[in-house]
Design a protein around this motif. Structure first.
Motif, mmCIF file in Angstrom:
data_model
loop_
_atom_site.group_PDB
_atom_site.id
_atom_site.type_symbol
_atom_site.label_atom_id
_atom_site.label_comp_id
_atom_site.label_asym_id
_atom_site.label_seq_id
_atom_site.Cartn_x
_atom_site.Cartn_y
_atom_site.Cartn_z
ATOM 1 N N ARG A 41 13.090 -2.051 8.259
ATOM 2 C CA ARG A 41 11.977 -1.731 8.827
ATOM 3 C C ARG A 41 11.538 -0.557 8.212
ATOM 4 N N LEU A 42 10.099 -0.604 8.269
ATOM 5 C CA LEU A 42 9.228 0.666 7.952
ATOM 6 C C LEU A 42 8.671 1.051 9.127
ATOM 7 N N TYR A 43 8.342 2.371 9.488
ATOM 8 C CA TYR A 43 7.638 2.802 10.559
ATOM 9 C C TYR A 43 5.953 2.309 10.398
ATOM 10 N N THR A 44 5.588 1.990 11.385
ATOM 11 C CA THR A 44 4.168 1.978 11.362
ATOM 12 C C THR A 44 3.397 3.165 11.334
ATOM 13 N N VAL A 45 2.305 3.166 10.505
ATOM 14 C CA VAL A 45 1.473 4.236 10.171
ATOM 15 C C VAL A 45 0.274 3.846 10.590
ATOM 16 N N HIS A 46 -0.530 4.938 11.204
ATOM 17 C CA HIS A 46 -1.925 4.639 11.417
ATOM 18 C C HIS A 46 -2.944 5.122 10.196
ATOM 19 N N PRO A 47 -3.876 4.184 9.918
ATOM 20 C CA PRO A 47 -4.685 4.370 8.640
ATOM 21 C C PRO A 47 -5.378 6.032 8.647
ATOM 22 N N LYS A 48 -5.391 6.548 9.942
ATOM 23 C CA LYS A 48 -5.850 7.994 10.150
ATOM 24 C C LYS A 48 -5.111 8.803 9.213
ATOM 25 N N GLN A 49 -3.878 8.520 9.465
ATOM 26 C CA GLN A 49 -2.667 9.380 8.371
ATOM 27 C C GLN A 49 -2.788 8.856 7.060
ATOM 28 N N ARG A 50 -4.050 9.219 6.251
ATOM 29 C CA ARG A 50 -4.424 8.575 5.137
ATOM 30 C C ARG A 50 -3.120 8.371 4.004
ATOM 31 N N GLU A 51 -2.699 9.548 3.514
ATOM 32 C CA GLU A 51 -1.726 9.485 2.645
ATOM 33 C C GLU A 51 -0.483 8.769 3.017
ATOM 34 N N CYS A 52 -0.196 9.143 3.967
ATOM 35 C CA CYS A 52 0.965 8.558 4.720
ATOM 36 C C CYS A 52 1.043 6.899 4.570
ATOM 37 N N PHE A 53 -0.137 6.456 5.107
ATOM 38 C CA PHE A 53 -0.603 5.256 5.140
ATOM 39 C C PHE A 53 -0.432 4.495 3.784
ATOM 40 N N TYR A 54 -1.147 5.085 2.810
ATOM 41 C CA TYR A 54 -1.016 4.449 1.614
ATOM 42 C C TYR A 54 0.118 4.620 0.917
ATOM 43 N N LEU A 55 1.134 5.673 1.354
ATOM 44 C CA LEU A 55 2.507 5.885 0.732
ATOM 45 C C LEU A 55 3.260 4.344 1.252
ATOM 46 N N ARG A 56 3.179 4.203 2.706
ATOM 47 C CA ARG A 56 3.906 3.062 3.287
ATOM 48 C C ARG A 56 3.410 1.678 2.373
ATOM 49 N N LEU A 57 2.001 1.496 2.183
ATOM 50 C CA LEU A 57 1.484 0.445 1.455
ATOM 51 C C LEU A 57 2.156 0.278 0.115
ATOM 52 N N LEU A 58 2.505 1.069 -0.417
ATOM 53 C CA LEU A 58 2.942 1.266 -1.930
ATOM 54 C C LEU A 58 4.483 0.817 -1.465
ATOM 55 N N LEU A 59 5.150 1.531 -0.735
ATOM 56 C CA LEU A 59 6.606 0.959 -0.523
ATOM 57 C C LEU A 59 6.724 -0.485 -0.321
ATOM 58 N N GLY A 60 5.483 -0.935 0.354
ATOM 59 C CA GLY A 60 6.053 -2.392 0.532
ATOM 60 C C GLY A 60 5.419 -3.270 -0.413
ATOM 61 N N ASN A 61 5.005 -2.560 -1.389
ATOM 62 C CA ASN A 61 4.537 -3.751 -2.573
ATOM 63 C C ASN A 61 4.912 -3.305 -3.824
ATOM 64 N N VAL A 62 5.534 -2.199 -4.170
ATOM 65 C CA VAL A 62 5.915 -1.591 -5.459
ATOM 66 C C VAL A 62 7.509 -1.949 -5.645
ATOM 67 N N PRO A 63 8.163 -2.805 -6.514
ATOM 68 C CA PRO A 63 9.579 -3.039 -6.390
ATOM 69 C C PRO A 63 10.087 -1.920 -7.202
ATOM 70 N N GLY A 64 11.503 -1.454 -6.696
ATOM 71 C CA GLY A 64 12.217 -0.766 -7.451
ATOM 72 C C GLY A 64 11.763 0.657 -7.431
ATOM 73 N N PRO A 65 11.137 1.478 -6.722
ATOM 74 C CA PRO A 65 10.707 2.926 -6.781
ATOM 75 C C PRO A 65 11.767 3.776 -6.722
ATOM 76 N N THR A 66 11.769 4.474 -7.679
ATOM 77 C CA THR A 66 12.577 5.671 -7.750
ATOM 78 C C THR A 66 12.327 6.919 -7.331
ATOM 79 N N SER A 67 11.036 7.337 -7.289
ATOM 80 C CA SER A 67 10.504 8.781 -6.936
ATOM 81 C C SER A 67 9.129 8.519 -6.581
ATOM 82 N N PHE A 68 8.629 9.591 -5.737
ATOM 83 C CA PHE A 68 7.157 9.440 -5.313
ATOM 84 C C PHE A 68 6.273 9.508 -6.411
ATOM 85 N N GLU A 69 6.410 10.073 -7.632
ATOM 86 C CA GLU A 69 5.721 9.967 -8.822
ATOM 87 C C GLU A 69 5.966 8.451 -9.454
#
Length: 225
Positions: A41-69
């Motif tokens: 599970r990934l914690y729900t993030v409100h769109p108001k927390q913009r960068e956290c929201f987009y980070l969560r979106l990437l985590l759910g769509n980018v396979p095999g991430p190894t770093s924030f970069e």
């Protein structure tokens, strides 16, 4: 995907690292990898927390991430923000709906109403190119200010100026602060030229939103004989 990590890894509380599972169903093509029926599970993030929201979106769509970069890298290009990376990956809806909404309002509504609509769109709908919408409809949102200055100076040849646009931005920011308690730059908009201490005090603004005549009537009717 990031949500699948618990299926193949377990969290070591001592070392604070993910470790490969040693038991479970063997992976069909990779030796030494085991899979368990574990729900990630990934914690729900409100769109108001913009960068956290987009980070969560990437985590759910980018396979095999190894770093924030890694998450901010698309086709070999490292983007400055997670939002930009999401946009490049076409994970965000475009602003066509809000564009049409403002275009319709520009034909039938007053500048004040258009500013209110724009503030609502900014604070509740989170358009990803808010500044583009502003640039397209800023004249419609500033028309009453232009008209007032033309009337004051008795000159109909006066055109829109940066100062007029700034005044409109101040009014829009006041609305945004009133709605969400956040300034314009939080929504990807330029900040108006104003002292930081001049931001609307939301509580005071709300306390002042009452009908003086109606209040006076209530006092008169409630006053004991």
């Amino acid at each position: 995907m990031y949500a699948d990590v618990p299926r193949y890894f377990t969290w070591n509380k001592s070392s604070k690292k993910w470790e490969l599972r040693k038991q479970g169903k063997p992976h069909p093509s990779i030796t030494g990898i085991f899979k368990a029926k574990t729900l990630g599970r990934l914690y729900t993030v409100h769109p108001k927390q913009r960068e956290c929201f987009y980070l969560r979106l990437l985590l759910g769509n980018v396979p095999g991430p190894t770093s924030f970069e890694f998450l901010r890298t698309v086709n070999g290009r490292v983007f400055n923000t997670y939002q930009d990376a999401c946009r490049e990956l076409q994970l965000l809806e475009d602003d066509n709906h809000w564009d049409l909404t403002l275009a319709d309002a520009a034909l039938t509504s007053t500048p004040n109403n258009i500013r209110q609509l724009f503030a609502i769109i900014l604070t509740t709908c989170y358009p990803w190119q808010a500044q583009t919408l502003w640039e397209k409809y800023k004249n419609c949102m500033t028309e009453d200010i232009l008209h007032r200055i033309r009337q004051t100076d008795q000159c109909r040849n006066i055109d829109y100026t940066p100062e007029m646009y700034n005044e409109a931005l101040v009014l829009i920011e006041d609305l945004c602060v009133l709605i969400s308690n956040l300034p314009l730059n939080h929504y990807g908009m330029p900040s108006p030229d104003r002292p930081a201490t001049d931001l609307v005090n939301t509580d005071l603004q709300r306390e002042k939103q009452y009908d003086h005549d109606n209040l006076a009537t209530i006092i008169v009717n409630s006053e004991p004989l």
